[in-house]
Design an enzyme around this catalytic site. Structure first.
Site, PDB file in Angstrom:
ATOM      1  N   HIS A 113      13.895   5.009  12.127  1.00 58.06           N
ATOM      2  CA  HIS A 113      13.638   5.300  10.717  1.00 58.06           C
ATOM      3  C   HIS A 113      14.480   6.519  10.328  1.00 58.06           C
ATOM      4  CE1 HIS A 113      11.459   6.566   7.140  1.00 58.06           C
ATOM      5  NE2 HIS A 113      10.770   5.432   7.156  1.00 58.06           N
ATOM      6  N   ARG A 133       2.974   8.025   9.272  1.00 56.56           N
ATOM      7  CA  ARG A 133       2.663   9.457   9.098  1.00 56.56           C
ATOM      8  C   ARG A 133       1.661   9.972  10.127  1.00 56.56           C
ATOM      9  NH1 ARG A 133       4.876   9.283   4.207  1.00 56.56           N
ATOM     10  NH2 ARG A 133       5.258  11.263   3.176  1.00 56.56           N
ATOM     11  N   HIS A 139       7.064   4.904  12.765  1.00 57.40           N
ATOM     12  CA  HIS A 139       7.332   5.717  11.577  1.00 57.40           C
ATOM     13  C   HIS A 139       6.083   6.248  10.884  1.00 57.40           C
ATOM     14  CE1 HIS A 139       6.376   1.919   9.532  1.00 57.40           C
ATOM     15  NE2 HIS A 139       6.116   2.660   8.478  1.00 57.40           N
ATOM     16  N   ASP A 181       0.790  -1.230   0.000  1.00 54.82           N
ATOM     17  CA  ASP A 181       0.000   0.000   0.000  1.00 54.82           C
ATOM     18  C   ASP A 181       0.823   1.281   0.000  1.00 54.82           C
ATOM     19  OD1 ASP A 181       1.098  -0.123   2.498  1.00 54.82           O
ATOM     20  OD2 ASP A 181      -0.719  -0.853   3.466  1.00 54.82           O
ATOM     21  N   GLU A 240      -2.028   4.878   3.421  1.00 51.96           N
ATOM     22  CA  GLU A 240      -1.994   3.475   2.978  1.00 51.96           C
ATOM     23  C   GLU A 240      -3.378   2.854   2.764  1.00 51.96           C
ATOM     24  OE1 GLU A 240      -0.207   4.740   5.461  1.00 51.96           O
ATOM     25  OE2 GLU A 240       1.908   4.412   4.980  1.00 51.96           O
ATOM     26  N   GLU A 292      -0.663  -8.992  -1.131  1.00 54.84           N
ATOM     27  CA  GLU A 292      -1.107  -8.467   0.171  1.00 54.84           C
ATOM     28  C   GLU A 292      -2.362  -7.620  -0.020  1.00 54.84           C
ATOM     29  OE1 GLU A 292       1.893  -7.386   3.521  1.00 54.84           O
ATOM     30  OE2 GLU A 292       0.867  -5.513   3.089  1.00 54.84           O
TER      31      GLU A 292
HETATM   32  C1  UD1 Z   1       6.899   4.661   3.476  1.00 53.14           C
HETATM   33  C2  UD1 Z   1       5.467   4.250   3.106  1.00 53.14           C
HETATM   34  C3  UD1 Z   1       4.823   3.497   4.255  1.00 53.14           C
HETATM   35  C4  UD1 Z   1       5.695   2.346   4.731  1.00 53.14           C
HETATM   36  C5  UD1 Z   1       7.112   2.843   5.018  1.00 53.14           C
HETATM   37  C6  UD1 Z   1       8.009   1.658   5.333  1.00 53.14           C
HETATM   38  C7  UD1 Z   1       4.201   5.738   1.631  1.00 53.14           C
HETATM   39  C8  UD1 Z   1       3.341   6.919   1.539  1.00 53.14           C
HETATM   40  N1  UD1 Z   1       4.677   5.435   2.846  1.00 53.14           N
HETATM   41  O1  UD1 Z   1       6.796   5.595   4.559  1.00 53.14           O
HETATM   42  O2  UD1 Z   1       3.576   2.999   3.835  1.00 53.14           O
HETATM   43  O3  UD1 Z   1       5.151   1.831   5.912  1.00 53.14           O
HETATM   44  O4  UD1 Z   1       7.622   3.511   3.859  1.00 53.14           O
HETATM   45  O5  UD1 Z   1       9.150   2.047   6.010  1.00 53.14           O
HETATM   46  O6  UD1 Z   1       4.465   5.093   0.646  1.00 53.14           O
HETATM   47  N2  UD1 Z   1      14.414   8.295   4.263  1.00 53.14           N
HETATM   48  C9  UD1 Z   1      15.786   8.243   4.063  1.00 53.14           C
HETATM   49  N3  UD1 Z   1      16.339   7.072   3.614  1.00 53.14           N
HETATM   50  C10 UD1 Z   1      15.600   5.941   3.374  1.00 53.14           C
HETATM   51  C11 UD1 Z   1      14.220   6.004   3.598  1.00 53.14           C
HETATM   52  C12 UD1 Z   1      13.640   7.188   4.036  1.00 53.14           C
HETATM   53  O7  UD1 Z   1      16.482   9.219   4.265  1.00 53.14           O
HETATM   54  O8  UD1 Z   1      16.171   4.921   2.986  1.00 53.14           O
HETATM   55  C13 UD1 Z   1      13.788   9.578   4.735  1.00 53.14           C
HETATM   56  C14 UD1 Z   1      13.707  10.650   3.628  1.00 53.14           C
HETATM   57  O9  UD1 Z   1      13.896  11.910   4.209  1.00 53.14           O
HETATM   58  C15 UD1 Z   1      12.286  10.524   3.140  1.00 53.14           C
HETATM   59  C16 UD1 Z   1      11.563  10.199   4.447  1.00 53.14           C
HETATM   60  O10 UD1 Z   1      12.452   9.332   5.158  1.00 53.14           O
HETATM   61  O11 UD1 Z   1      11.800  11.682   2.477  1.00 53.14           O
HETATM   62  C17 UD1 Z   1      10.199   9.576   4.309  1.00 53.14           C
HETATM   63  O12 UD1 Z   1      10.206   8.471   3.410  1.00 53.14           O
HETATM   64  P1  UD1 Z   1       8.825   8.027   2.682  1.00 53.14           P
HETATM   65  O13 UD1 Z   1       9.095   6.833   1.841  1.00 53.14           O
HETATM   66  O14 UD1 Z   1       8.186   9.190   2.007  1.00 53.14           O
HETATM   67  O15 UD1 Z   1       7.877   7.685   3.896  1.00 53.14           O
HETATM   68  P2  UD1 Z   1       7.961   6.541   4.993  1.00 53.14           P
HETATM   69  O16 UD1 Z   1       7.519   7.157   6.261  1.00 53.14           O
HETATM   70  O17 UD1 Z   1       9.264   5.855   4.931  1.00 53.14           O
HETATM   71  N1  UDP Z   2      12.875  -3.922   9.669  1.00 53.61           N
HETATM   72  C1  UDP Z   2      14.243  -4.010   9.435  1.00 53.61           C
HETATM   73  N2  UDP Z   2      15.090  -3.167  10.129  1.00 53.61           N
HETATM   74  C2  UDP Z   2      14.632  -2.277  11.047  1.00 53.61           C
HETATM   75  C3  UDP Z   2      13.233  -2.194  11.263  1.00 53.61           C
HETATM   76  C4  UDP Z   2      12.378  -3.031  10.561  1.00 53.61           C
HETATM   77  O1  UDP Z   2      14.695  -4.808   8.624  1.00 53.61           O
HETATM   78  O2  UDP Z   2      15.446  -1.563  11.645  1.00 53.61           O
HETATM   79  C5  UDP Z   2      11.961  -4.808   8.911  1.00 53.61           C
HETATM   80  C6  UDP Z   2      10.935  -5.564   9.725  1.00 53.61           C
HETATM   81  O3  UDP Z   2      11.431  -6.817  10.128  1.00 53.61           O
HETATM   82  C7  UDP Z   2       9.765  -5.695   8.749  1.00 53.61           C
HETATM   83  C8  UDP Z   2       9.881  -4.466   7.894  1.00 53.61           C
HETATM   84  O4  UDP Z   2      11.195  -3.968   8.069  1.00 53.61           O
HETATM   85  O5  UDP Z   2       9.914  -6.811   7.904  1.00 53.61           O
HETATM   86  C9  UDP Z   2       8.863  -3.438   8.322  1.00 53.61           C
HETATM   87  O6  UDP Z   2       9.153  -2.219   7.739  1.00 53.61           O
HETATM   88  P1  UDP Z   2       8.509  -0.860   8.227  1.00 53.61           P
HETATM   89  O7  UDP Z   2       8.160  -0.963   9.670  1.00 53.61           O
HETATM   90  O8  UDP Z   2       9.442   0.214   7.795  1.00 53.61           O
HETATM   91  O9  UDP Z   2       7.230  -0.737   7.293  1.00 53.61           O
HETATM   92  P2  UDP Z   2       5.713  -1.292   7.368  1.00 53.61           P
HETATM   93  O10 UDP Z   2       5.750  -2.768   7.498  1.00 53.61           O
HETATM   94  O11 UDP Z   2       5.076  -0.591   8.512  1.00 53.61           O
HETATM   95  O12 UDP Z   2       5.132  -0.829   6.072  1.00 53.61           O
END
Ligand code: UD1
Ligand code: UDP
Length: 365
Positions: free
Chosen positions: A240, A209, A207, A94, A130, A116
Site C-alpha cells: 500500500h 488502520r 493496510h 464503508d 469502517e 455492500e
Molecule cells: C482507505 C479506507 C479503507 C480501505 C482502503 C482501501 C477509509 C477511512 N479507509 O484506507 O476502508 O480499506 O482505503 O485501500 O476510508 N496513499 C497514496 N496514494 C494512493 C492511496 C493512498 O499515497 O493512491 C497514501 C496517502 O499518504 C494517504 C494514505 O495512503 O494519506 C492513506 O490513505 P487513506 O485513504 O486515508 O487510507 P487507507 O488506509 O488507504
Molecule cells: N488489489 C489490487 N492491487 C493490489 C492489491 C489489491 O488491485 O496490489 C485489489 C484486490 O484484488 C481487491 C482490492 O484491491 O479487489 C482490495 O483493496 P484493498 O485491500 O486496498 O481494500 P479493502 O478491500 O480492504 O477495502
C-alpha cells in the site's frame, strides 16, 4: 433517472465499475464523482475499467486524517449535489468517501442506495473506522443492497424494513468475471515482470488502520521466522502507498532475501499474482471475497471479520495478528489443512449483482 456514483478508493472503484457499465449500457444517466481519497491506486482501476469521472475532487493528502478528510469532502460533495440535482446516489462499502457521499446526499434529501450493505463485525473499533461508517451509511440509506444472507440478517436484526433490503450478491464477483471475459490473464508474463518465474510464493497484503504499528510488526516477525525455516518459499508483498505501512515492512523484512516488495499492482496483474500464489495472507476486505473464487487458502490477519462466509465455506481462517499464531498457521498449511482450504467456493454472488441493482433503479417511478 439521473444517478450519481460517489467513490474514492481502489476497492470501491473495482466494485463500482460493473455498476457503472451496467447503468450506462441500459441508458440510465450516470455521473461519476470520484473524491480522489486515493490517487495512484484509484487511477489504476479507472484506467483498466475505462471509467471517465465527471468530477474528480482530488482530495488526497499524504498522511490524511479522518476528520479533515471527512469535513473537506462533505463541503465539496454538497456543492456538486446542489448543482446536479440527482435522483439517486449510490455509495459502496464503508470508506470515508462512501460515508461522506451518503451524508451529503442525505443532507440534500436525495435517496441513497448502499451497495455492500449489512456487513458487520459487531465491534465498532474493528475495522476502524469502517464498522462505524457502514452502520452510519445504513441509517441514512433508502435501499440496502446486501451481498449475502448473513448481511440481510444483520440488517433485519438492526430493525431495517425488509422491503428496503435486497439480497443481490457482491459486485466484486462481477468485476472478476469481467476481467476473465475481457482480458487475457497471462500468468507467465506477470511472473516474468515481477521476477516470480519458477518461484513458489506466498502473497501478503496489509493496510488496515487497526493493524498499523505493532500488529503488523508482530505478523511480519511470524512470517519471517517461518520463511527462514522454509527456504523454497518467497514472500510477495504489493505494498500500500501509505508511508507508515512501508516503514514497518522495510524495517521488519530488512536483510531477509526472499522477499519481492512491489508497488500496488494493477488489478488485472493482482488477480494473476493471487492465482499463482501458494496461499494468501491479508487484512483486506476485497481479497477475502476474491480468494474463495480462485480457490486460494487465505489467512485473515485480523481479530474480527465482517465476511464470515469465506470462513464457513472453508477457504479462509481468521488468525489474528500475533507472531505465534502467524507462525503456527503457516506451519499448519504444510499439512492437510492446505487441501481442505483449497476448494474454489464462491459465497459472494453469481456475477449478476450489477444487473440486479440496475433493474431496481430502472423500476423506480
Ligand atoms: C482507505 C479506507 C479503507 C480501505 C482502503 C482501501 C477509509 C477511512 N479507509 O484506507 O476502508 O480499506 O482505503 O485501500 O476510508 N496513499 C497514496 N496514494 C494512493 C492511496 C493512498 O499515497 O493512491 C497514501 C496517502 O499518504 C494517504 C494514505 O495512503 O494519506 C492513506 O490513505 P487513506 O485513504 O486515508 O487510507 P487507507 O488506509 O488507504
Ligand atoms: N488489489 C489490487 N492491487 C493490489 C492489491 C489489491 O488491485 O496490489 C485489489 C484486490 O484484488 C481487491 C482490492 O484491491 O479487489 C482490495 O483493496 P484493498 O485491500 O486496498 O481494500 P479493502 O478491500 O480492504 O477495502
Amino acid at each position: 433517472m439521473k444517478v450519481a456514483l460517489i467513490f474514492g478508493t481502489r476497492p470501491e472503484a473495482i466494485k463500482m465499475a460493473p455498476i457503472y457499465h451496467e447503468l450506462k449500457n441500459n441508458k440510465i444517466e450516470v455521473k461519476v464523482i470520484v473524491t480522489g481519497q486515493h490517487k495512484e491506486m484509484l487511477y489504476q482501476v479507472l484506467d483498466l475499467f475505462k471509467i471517465e469521472p465527471d468530477y474528480d475532487l482530488k482530495i488526497m493528502k499524504q498522511g490524511q486524517e479522518l476528520s479533515e478528510l471527512t469535513s473537506r469532502l462533505i463541503e465539496k460533495l454538497d456543492k456538486i449535489i446542489k448543482i446536479e440535482k440527482f435522483d439517486y446516489i449510490l455509495v459502496q462499502g464503508d470508506t470515508t468517501s462512501a460515508f461522506t457521499g451518503a451524508l451529503a446526499g442525505f443532507y440534500n434529501k436525495i435517496p441513497v442506495g448502499h451497495i455492500e450493505a449489512g456487513l458487520r463485525t459487531g465491534n465498532i473499533y474493528s475495522p476502524f473506522p469502517e464498522e462505524a461508517n457502514r452502520k452510519l451509511i445504513g441509517n441514512i440509506s433508502s435501499v440496502h443492497f446486501a451481498p449475502t444472507n448473513v448481511n440481510v440478517e444483520n440488517l433485519l436484526k438492526e430493525g431495517y424494513n425488509k422491503e428496503n433490503i435486497l439480497k443481490v450478491g457482491n459486485t466484486v464477483i462481477d468485476a472478476l468475471y469481467w476481467i476473465k471475459e475481457n482480458k487475457t490473464l497471462d500468468l507467465e508474463k506477470i511472473r516474468e515482470k515481477y521476477n516470480l518465474k519458477d518461484k513458489k510464493y506466498i502473497l501478503i497484503t496489509m493496510h488496515r488502520r487497526e493493524n498499523w504499528g505493532l500488529p503488523m510488526q508482530n505478523v511480519l516477525k511470524g512470517v519471517r521466522k517461518y520463511l527462514e525455516e522454509n527456504k523454497e518459499l518467497y514472500l510477495v508483498f504489493p505494498m500500500h502507498l501509505n508511508p507508515l505501512i512501508r516503514e514497518v515492512i522495510n524495517e521488519e523484512l530488512k536483510g531477509f532475501e526472499r522477499k519481492i516488495l512491489i508497488e500496488p499492482l494493477e488489478y488485472l496483474e493482482f488477480i494473476g499474482v493471487m492465482d499463482g500464489s501458494q496461499y494468501i495472507m491479508t487484512d483486506s476486505g476485497g481479497i477475502q471475497e476474491e480468494a474463495p473464487s480462485l480457490g486460494k487458502p487465505t489467512l485473515v490477519l485480523r481479530d474480527t471479520t465482517e465476511r464470515p462466509e469465506a470462513i464457513e465455506a472453508g477457504t479462509a481462517k481468521l488468525i489474528g495478528t500475533s507472531t505465534e499464531k502467524t507462525y503456527q498457521y503457516m506451519k499448519l498449511l504444510e499439512g492437510k489443512l492446505y487441501e481442505e482450504m483449497s476448494h474454489a467456493n464462491n459465497p459472494y454472488g453469481d456475477g449478476k449483482t450489477s444487473i440486479k441493482i440496475m433493474k431496481y433503479l430502472k423500476n423506480i417511478k
